[in-house]
Each structure stands twice: as C-alpha cells, then as structure tokens.
Design an enzyme around this catalytic site. Sequence first.
Site, PDB file in Angstrom:
ATOM      1  CG  HIS A 157      -2.020  -1.095   1.427  1.00  0.00           C
ATOM      2  ND1 HIS A 157      -2.905  -1.448   0.703  1.00  0.00           N
ATOM      3  CD2 HIS A 157      -1.527  -2.394   2.223  1.00  0.00           C
ATOM      4  CE1 HIS A 157      -3.354  -2.541   1.149  1.00  0.00           C
ATOM      5  NE2 HIS A 157      -2.646  -3.148   1.852  1.00  0.00           N
ATOM      6  CE  LYS A 284      12.582  18.828 -11.093  1.00  0.00           C
ATOM      7  NZ  LYS A 284      11.321  19.102 -11.966  1.00  0.00           N
TER       8      LYS A 284
END
Length: 458
Positions: A157, A284
């Site tokens: 999960h 980035k």
Amino acid sequence: MSDALWGGRFEASMDKLVEKFNQSIDVDQALFFEDIEGSLAHVTMLGDCNIISQEEAQQIKDGLNELVNDYENKAFTFSSQYEDIHLNIEHLLTERIGSVAGKLHTGRSRNDQVAADMHLYTNKKVKLIIEGIKKLQRSIIQCAEQHIDVIIPGYTHLQRAQPILFAHHMMAYFWMLERDKERLTESLSRINVSPLGSGALAGTTYPINQQQTKDLLHFDSVYPNSIDAVSDRDYILETMNNINLVMMHLSRFSEEIILWCSHEFNYITLSDAFSTGSSIMPQKKNPDMAELVRGKSGTVAGNYIGMLMTLKALPLAYNKDLQEDKQAFFHSIETCIDSLTIFSGMINTMTINKEHIVQTLEEDFSNATELADYFVHFGIPFREAHAITGKLVSECIKKNIFLKDVPLAHYQTIHPEIDEAIYSILQPKSAVERRTNENGTSTQSVLAQIKSGKSKLN
C-alpha cells in the site's frame, strides 16, 4: 482503363483522395525484406514445380536480389501510386526485368502474400523482444548480485511493511519478465505458420508445393484452412497482448524507479545518460526515461484495444480493414524493443545510495512483525502478540521514538523472560536473514533465487 496493376476491369482511374486513403506504402514498406523473402521462396517453388520455367524463375530471383541491393543503397523510392509494398516491388521488378516479372504472382494473392509477410515479420520481432528481455534480466541479476548486502524497506500500500533485500525486490521483476519471455516463446508455435498457397481465400488451381515454401521460409507448419490463413490475425493480437504485459511490468518498474530517485526516497541516483533537466529549474534531474516508458505503456495498451475493435466483427475472409493491422502493431513492437533496451541501460548505470538507505531503516516500524513473532516464542498467541505490538507502535509514535528505543524494562512487563536479545531481533538484518524459506528474502534464499534465474538465461 485504370493504370493500377489490378485495374483491368476498371474504366476510370482512382480519385486522388481515394488513392491517398487507400495506400499503405508509408506503413507497410517496413515489410520490404519479408516481402522479398516470401517472393524468393514462392518463385523458387514455381520453378521447381514447372509452373514457370527455371530460366524465368532465376531471372525473377536475380531481379529481386538486385532490388534488395538497390534498397540497401537507397537507389529507389516507393510511390503511393502503387499503394502497398507488394505492388511497389512488383512495379520496380517489372521496370528491371520486364514482363516476366508478372509471372511472380502466379498462384498467389496479395492476401496470402501479406499474411506471409506479417508472419515472417512477427516471428523475427518476437525473437528480438525475447532477446531484449534476456538482456534486461541479465542487468537485473548483475545489479542484485552487486548489492546483495543492501536492505531496503519493503512496501505494501506504499506504506513501509518489512525489511527486505534490495536484491530480492529487483528479482521480483526478473520473474515477471521470465513469464513474459515464456509467453512470447510459446506463442512462436502459432506465429510460425505458413499461409502461402491460400490465394485470396480458396487456394489455387496451380500444382504448387506448399510444403516447399513452408520449408524455404522456415515455417513449422501450413494453415489447414485457406480461409483462416488469409483472415487470421490472432497471432498479431496475441503478440500485442504479450507486449502489453511486458510494458505493464516495465511501467510498474518505472514507477518505483521514479519514486526511488526522488528526494523523499533517495534510494538510487540515475545516470546522467538516462536523465534530463529542466528548462527553468537548474537543479532538476528528471527520470524522464522511466516516465516515458510508463507513459508509452498506455499508448501500447491503446494499440491493442484498437486492434481488438478492428477485428471483432469482421466476416470471413479478407477485408480491407486488415490493412489497419500494421501501424499500431509496428509501433507497439518498436516501443517494446526500445523500452527494454533503455531500461537495461538505466539499471546498469544507476547508483544505489546505500548509506542513506541504512539511515532510513533506523527510523521506521518495518520491524514490527519481527517483534510480534518474537512474542509468539514466549507462548503468546499471534493475534494477541499482534495487538500488543500495535499498541507499542502507537505509544512510540506519540513519544517520537522507535521500537528499538523502548526500554527493556517495558518489554519485560509483557513477558518477564524477554532479555537483551530483543534488540538484535529488531535489527533489519536479523529480520531479513531469519526468512530462509525457499522464496524468502534471506541472503541464502536470494542467492539461490539468483542462481535459478541465471539458469533461465542459458
């Protein structure tokens, strides 16, 4: 009269828009080599069966081989005037050797011709995909072996569950790909079937030898029914479905790569060779290759559904709808091959941030199951041990500590025989190494798994 090669009964030429709409040469020129290969087998059989003379057969074969040489040297271009790869090759052959080229089509229709081309193409490409899978599997095994000592949190999960070996996690994808490889390999028996000799749908009156063309093209068998032979695209649909499973597995793998190289996880660092930057944010480093694979898996799934919808209501035998079987199929094939190649390079060059992972494991509750299992050894029923451990976790969260920080005196209130050994049990390495079952995450189990995986690559 129409100037098309099939235009004998037509009095007028085709409308220009209809000609454009009808042509497929922009797509099916990818079948050039398969079409030549099929034609060489067919004309060899025609000569050997005395349907045409050996001299004519040799003249046609020489012409076809010259076209291959010219094609490789970019000495000609295809024309939409001749609509598809078959008529383009026939036109080019006629220009080269004259009217004898027209004898190549004796005992053959474009229906069984294109079917043969597609079987040959699919057989070749499926084998390339299988090799691409093997290459990625080797990369996974190499990565697993190099980092056999690295322990990461396992997740369910997307919540931390239990400590596992990083190698164990990687090998899960090895076995997914192994199933993909098995499906593709098994499908070759349905791909490698010859439709030649089926004609348009009813066979031919010429005394052809279908076993000879089957053997020349290395097919395993001949379709038992000529109608099925020219209308069957099950093998294409099956291949596209198998590709979908490969791409779905790569998409799941991509999602984890993307998560792992985020600042929040920081489990891995991708090579610059498999990353991109931002046009506005200098800091980035984006996992664009993994994102593209994840995205392209959706496009490939759409290709499959499109093919299924094209086929679902077609009457027998051949229909022009089947011209639409190529563009989406070719795209799915090439996307899968490229994705496998890129993924292998990405795995081979990524860095595992081991020190950060070790630190991460010091600050979670993924050892809670170990604690519950430890309590069971003192005769406490597992459900009760589960509840006790859950309550301890809740108390730790409130105090901003972890299970390893709970004082021994507190543990002894649960059972007086608990001693310092509990802190060893709570270590991630202990949690991993105690799972020695056949498919567990212990080092010995994973090494055995890797050995078994290697045997699948021989």
